[in-house]
Write a protein that holds these residues in place. Structure first.
Motif, PDB file in Angstrom:
ATOM      1  N   TYR A 185       2.505  -0.494   4.367  1.00 32.47           N
ATOM      2  CA  TYR A 185       2.911   0.698   3.614  1.00 32.47           C
ATOM      3  C   TYR A 185       4.349   0.587   3.128  1.00 32.47           C
ATOM      4  O   TYR A 185       5.226   0.050   3.800  1.00 32.47           O
ATOM      5  CB  TYR A 185       2.775   1.940   4.501  1.00 32.47           C
ATOM      6  N   TYR A 201      -1.854   2.733   6.190  1.00 30.21           N
ATOM      7  CA  TYR A 201      -1.941   1.272   6.249  1.00 30.21           C
ATOM      8  C   TYR A 201      -0.873   0.648   7.148  1.00 30.21           C
ATOM      9  O   TYR A 201      -0.846  -0.562   7.311  1.00 30.21           O
ATOM     10  CB  TYR A 201      -1.837   0.676   4.837  1.00 30.21           C
ATOM     11  N   LYS A 257       0.869  -1.185   0.000  1.00 32.49           N
ATOM     12  CA  LYS A 257       0.000   0.000   0.000  1.00 32.49           C
ATOM     13  C   LYS A 257       0.902   1.231   0.000  1.00 32.49           C
ATOM     14  O   LYS A 257       1.925   1.280   0.663  1.00 32.49           O
ATOM     15  CB  LYS A 257      -0.899   0.016   1.242  1.00 32.49           C
ATOM     16  N   TYR A 258       0.501   2.229  -0.780  1.00 38.75           N
ATOM     17  CA  TYR A 258       1.326   3.430  -0.904  1.00 38.75           C
ATOM     18  C   TYR A 258       0.839   4.570  -0.017  1.00 38.75           C
ATOM     19  O   TYR A 258       1.348   5.674  -0.111  1.00 38.75           O
ATOM     20  CB  TYR A 258       1.366   3.881  -2.369  1.00 38.75           C
ATOM     21  N   ASP A 259      -0.100   4.291   0.836  1.00 38.90           N
ATOM     22  CA  ASP A 259      -0.634   5.293   1.760  1.00 38.90           C
ATOM     23  C   ASP A 259      -0.156   4.953   3.172  1.00 38.90           C
ATOM     24  O   ASP A 259      -0.347   3.829   3.644  1.00 38.90           O
ATOM     25  CB  ASP A 259      -2.159   5.298   1.701  1.00 38.90           C
ATOM     26  N   ARG A 315       6.038   4.869  -2.367  1.00 37.38           N
ATOM     27  CA  ARG A 315       5.771   4.548  -3.772  1.00 37.38           C
ATOM     28  C   ARG A 315       7.020   4.681  -4.644  1.00 37.38           C
ATOM     29  O   ARG A 315       7.330   3.812  -5.454  1.00 37.38           O
ATOM     30  CB  ARG A 315       4.649   5.461  -4.291  1.00 37.38           C
TER      31      ARG A 315
END
Length: 192
Positions: free
Chosen positions: A129, A125, A120-122, A132
């Motif tokens: 995470y 999370y 996940k790039y946010d 990115r």
């Protein structure tokens, strides 16, 4: 007679000069590609250092970027230096060892990066995470290396297949046509 010898010398010299020019162009092309890889490894090092603690999903991704960046820089700089500065020093063994370490890190990086696919790039999370830029740069770098390796392997296999086909098709005809025709030898009688 002397003119023929002189012409042969001139021809050999001109061929030698042409080969020498081609080698210079090849060396320039290799140097350019080494410079490009130096730039890529500097970018890897910077991205890995900036995002060192920003990938809990796979904490080894920034470590891989930093390690591959440093190892790649050292090996490429030694390769460039061997051509220009270090001609009289034996750095081939050092470059070989560094190349082996680079391959080991490449394999480890492949495991670390592909096992975390796709994080996940946010940051909300938490453990899932990963930054990115760091992850995608490492993923694209490794994927490009695999594409290059498999392309080279495919080209070599195609060349070998073509060579084998050529030998099997042309080889039999050449063997048959180059064998001299045998004539029977006259019988020798003993005068006993």
């Amino acid at each position: 007679m002397a003119e023929n010898v002189e012409r042969k010398r001139v021809t050999v010299k001109s061929r030698f000069e042409r080969v020498k020019e081609k080698l210079k162009k090849l060396k320039a092309g290799l140097t350019t590609s080494l410079v490009i890889f130096v730039i890529i490894h500097i970018i890897m090092l910077i991205i890995g250092a900036i995002n060192f603690k920003k990938c809990p999903a796979s904490p080894n991704v920034p470590v891989y970027l930093i390690a591959e960046g440093v190892i790649g820089l050292v090996s490429k700089i030694l390769s460039l230096g061997r051509n220009f500065i270090l001609r009289y020093f034996k750095v081939d063994r050092i470059i070989s060892i560094i190349g082996l370490v680079e391959v080991v890190f490449f394999i480890c990086g492949s495991v670390w990066i592909y096992s975390a696919f796709e994080p996940k790039y946010d940051p909300v999370y938490g453990d899932q995470y990963c930054n990115r830029t760091a992850y995608l740069f490492a993923l694209i770098f490794i994927s490009c290396i695999y594409v290059i390796l498999f392309s080279c392997l495919l080209i070599v296999l195609c060349l070998l297949t073509g060579f084998c086909v050529m030998v099997s098709v042309c080889g039999d005809a050449d063997v048959e046509s180059t064998q001299p025709e045998r004539t029977p030898l006259p019988a020798v009688r003993n005068a006993d």
